[in-house]
Design a protein around this motif. Structure first.
Motif, PDB file in Angstrom:
ATOM      1  N   VAL A   1       0.848  -1.190   0.000  1.00  0.00           N
ATOM      2  CA  VAL A   1       0.000   0.000   0.000  1.00  0.00           C
ATOM      3  C   VAL A   1       0.887   1.245   0.000  1.00  0.00           C
ATOM      4  O   VAL A   1       1.781   1.376   0.834  1.00  0.00           O
ATOM      5  CB  VAL A   1      -0.964   0.006   1.207  1.00  0.00           C
ATOM      6  N   VAL A   2       0.612   2.163  -0.946  1.00  0.00           N
ATOM      7  CA  VAL A   2       1.401   3.391  -1.044  1.00  0.00           C
ATOM      8  C   VAL A   2       0.608   4.635  -0.642  1.00  0.00           C
ATOM      9  O   VAL A   2       1.202   5.667  -0.338  1.00  0.00           O
ATOM     10  CB  VAL A   2       1.986   3.590  -2.458  1.00  0.00           C
ATOM     11  N   LYS A   3      -0.729   4.548  -0.630  1.00  0.00           N
ATOM     12  CA  LYS A   3      -1.558   5.709  -0.305  1.00  0.00           C
ATOM     13  C   LYS A   3      -2.862   5.245   0.317  1.00  0.00           C
ATOM     14  O   LYS A   3      -3.460   4.275  -0.133  1.00  0.00           O
ATOM     15  CB  LYS A   3      -1.858   6.504  -1.588  1.00  0.00           C
ATOM     16  N   THR A   4      -3.275   5.930   1.378  1.00  0.00           N
ATOM     17  CA  THR A   4      -4.588   5.676   1.965  1.00  0.00           C
ATOM     18  C   THR A   4      -5.337   6.997   2.092  1.00  0.00           C
ATOM     19  O   THR A   4      -4.731   8.063   2.263  1.00  0.00           O
ATOM     20  CB  THR A   4      -4.493   5.020   3.367  1.00  0.00           C
ATOM     21  N   THR A   5      -6.647   6.883   2.013  1.00  0.00           N
ATOM     22  CA  THR A   5      -7.534   7.998   2.313  1.00  0.00           C
ATOM     23  C   THR A   5      -8.462   7.513   3.413  1.00  0.00           C
ATOM     24  O   THR A   5      -9.107   6.471   3.267  1.00  0.00           O
ATOM     25  CB  THR A   5      -8.334   8.442   1.081  1.00  0.00           C
TER      26      THR A   5
ATOM     27  N   PHE B   1       0.164  -1.232   9.352  1.00  0.00           N
ATOM     28  CA  PHE B   1       1.232  -0.704   8.500  1.00  0.00           C
ATOM     29  C   PHE B   1       2.482  -0.569   9.352  1.00  0.00           C
ATOM     30  O   PHE B   1       2.771   0.472   9.918  1.00  0.00           O
ATOM     31  CB  PHE B   1       0.821   0.640   7.887  1.00  0.00           C
ATOM     32  N   LYS B   2       3.236  -1.668   9.442  1.00  0.00           N
ATOM     33  CA  LYS B   2       4.382  -1.747  10.337  1.00  0.00           C
ATOM     34  C   LYS B   2       5.697  -1.401   9.655  1.00  0.00           C
ATOM     35  O   LYS B   2       6.675  -1.102  10.311  1.00  0.00           O
ATOM     36  CB  LYS B   2       4.473  -3.151  10.935  1.00  0.00           C
ATOM     37  N   GLU B   3       5.721  -1.479   8.315  1.00  0.00           N
ATOM     38  CA  GLU B   3       6.978  -1.248   7.599  1.00  0.00           C
ATOM     39  C   GLU B   3       7.218   0.237   7.406  1.00  0.00           C
ATOM     40  O   GLU B   3       6.291   1.039   7.332  1.00  0.00           O
ATOM     41  CB  GLU B   3       6.941  -1.961   6.245  1.00  0.00           C
ATOM     42  N   ASP B   4       8.489   0.595   7.321  1.00  0.00           N
ATOM     43  CA  ASP B   4       8.869   1.970   7.062  1.00  0.00           C
ATOM     44  C   ASP B   4       9.382   2.050   5.637  1.00  0.00           C
ATOM     45  O   ASP B   4      10.230   1.241   5.261  1.00  0.00           O
ATOM     46  CB  ASP B   4       9.956   2.392   8.061  1.00  0.00           C
ATOM     47  N   PRO B   5       8.884   2.914   4.813  1.00  0.00           N
ATOM     48  CA  PRO B   5       7.932   3.962   5.154  1.00  0.00           C
ATOM     49  C   PRO B   5       6.491   3.444   5.128  1.00  0.00           C
ATOM     50  O   PRO B   5       6.149   2.561   4.354  1.00  0.00           O
ATOM     51  CB  PRO B   5       8.140   5.006   4.053  1.00  0.00           C
ATOM     52  N   SER B   6       5.678   4.001   6.003  1.00  0.00           N
ATOM     53  CA  SER B   6       4.248   3.693   5.964  1.00  0.00           C
ATOM     54  C   SER B   6       3.639   4.481   4.800  1.00  0.00           C
ATOM     55  O   SER B   6       4.260   5.399   4.274  1.00  0.00           O
ATOM     56  CB  SER B   6       3.583   4.049   7.299  1.00  0.00           C
ATOM     57  N   PRO B   7       2.426   4.114   4.369  1.00  0.00           N
ATOM     58  CA  PRO B   7       1.840   4.784   3.197  1.00  0.00           C
ATOM     59  C   PRO B   7       1.612   6.277   3.432  1.00  0.00           C
ATOM     60  O   PRO B   7       1.422   6.721   4.567  1.00  0.00           O
ATOM     61  CB  PRO B   7       0.489   4.090   3.028  1.00  0.00           C
ATOM     62  N   ALA B   8       1.623   7.028   2.342  1.00  0.00           N
ATOM     63  CA  ALA B   8       1.155   8.407   2.409  1.00  0.00           C
ATOM     64  C   ALA B   8      -0.323   8.347   2.789  1.00  0.00           C
ATOM     65  O   ALA B   8      -1.012   7.370   2.474  1.00  0.00           O
ATOM     66  CB  ALA B   8       1.335   9.091   1.054  1.00  0.00           C
TER      67      ALA B   8
ATOM     68  N   ALA C   1      -2.464   0.399  -3.891  1.00  0.00           N
ATOM     69  CA  ALA C   1      -1.279  -0.441  -3.691  1.00  0.00           C
ATOM     70  C   ALA C   1      -0.591  -0.672  -5.026  1.00  0.00           C
ATOM     71  O   ALA C   1      -1.240  -0.713  -6.073  1.00  0.00           O
ATOM     72  CB  ALA C   1      -1.677  -1.779  -3.064  1.00  0.00           C
ATOM     73  N   ILE C   2       0.722  -0.850  -4.983  1.00  0.00           N
ATOM     74  CA  ILE C   2       1.518  -1.075  -6.190  1.00  0.00           C
ATOM     75  C   ILE C   2       2.500  -2.206  -5.933  1.00  0.00           C
ATOM     76  O   ILE C   2       3.134  -2.268  -4.872  1.00  0.00           O
ATOM     77  CB  ILE C   2       2.287   0.197  -6.610  1.00  0.00           C
ATOM     78  N   LYS C   3       2.641  -3.077  -6.943  1.00  0.00           N
ATOM     79  CA  LYS C   3       3.571  -4.204  -6.813  1.00  0.00           C
ATOM     80  C   LYS C   3       4.088  -4.589  -8.200  1.00  0.00           C
ATOM     81  O   LYS C   3       3.345  -4.564  -9.176  1.00  0.00           O
ATOM     82  CB  LYS C   3       2.846  -5.393  -6.185  1.00  0.00           C
ATOM     83  N   ARG C   4       5.351  -4.961  -8.255  1.00  0.00           N
ATOM     84  CA  ARG C   4       5.906  -5.502  -9.498  1.00  0.00           C
ATOM     85  C   ARG C   4       5.746  -7.015  -9.449  1.00  0.00           C
ATOM     86  O   ARG C   4       6.220  -7.658  -8.534  1.00  0.00           O
ATOM     87  CB  ARG C   4       7.369  -5.138  -9.668  1.00  0.00           C
TER      88      ARG C   4
END
Length: 134
Positions: free
Chosen positions: A78-82, A102-109, A130-133
């Motif tokens: 996850v890269v962004k939440t509203t 959201f435990k990982e750093d960086p947490s989403p914007a 969310a974005i993933k390759r």
């Protein structure tokens, strides 16, 4: 670009003319997930969970987790939440629960807004990108 509807019974069915999420895959293998806002509906009953902001936030985040899982993703993608709150005074408790997912750093914007009302008189709604390759 490939576009796919994501739907899981582990999250509440859409209560209007929208999808739980849409997943897009580009030719270079990058996948993006756009998830609709989730409120604290228990998927097995279709009813809003009882309790306050803490229990509703956990249910919302579990619903989001189920959608991410169905899309082959996780919270770390996850890269962004509203985030929408019916009462801005719930911000602290909401934040405490939200941070456990959201435990990982960086947490989403993130953007968080207080709103006049949410569907079904929910206290919180959260949508994610969310974005993933692949």
């Amino acid at each position: 670009m490939k576009r796919e509807k994501i739907e899981t019974s582990k999250a509440p069915a859409a209560i209007g003319p929208y999808s739980q999420a849409i997943k897009t895959t580009l030719a270079d293998g990058v996948t993006t997930l756009y998830a609709s806002g989730q409120i604290a509906i228990e998927p097995s009953t279709g009813k809003l969970v009882e309790g306050g902001i803490e229990s509703q936030t956990h249910r919302v985040m579990q619903n989001i987790g189920a959608i991410l899982e169905k899309a082959g993703m996780g919270y770390s993608d996850v890269v962004k939440t509203t985030c929408l709150l019916a009462d801005i005074n719930d911000f602290g408790i909401f934040n405490d629960v939200y941070s456990t997912y959201f435990k990982e750093d960086p947490s989403p914007a993130r953007s968080t807004f207080a709103v006049a009302a949410l569907p079904k008189s929910a206290l919180v709604e959260v949508e994610v990108v969310a974005i993933k390759r692949q």
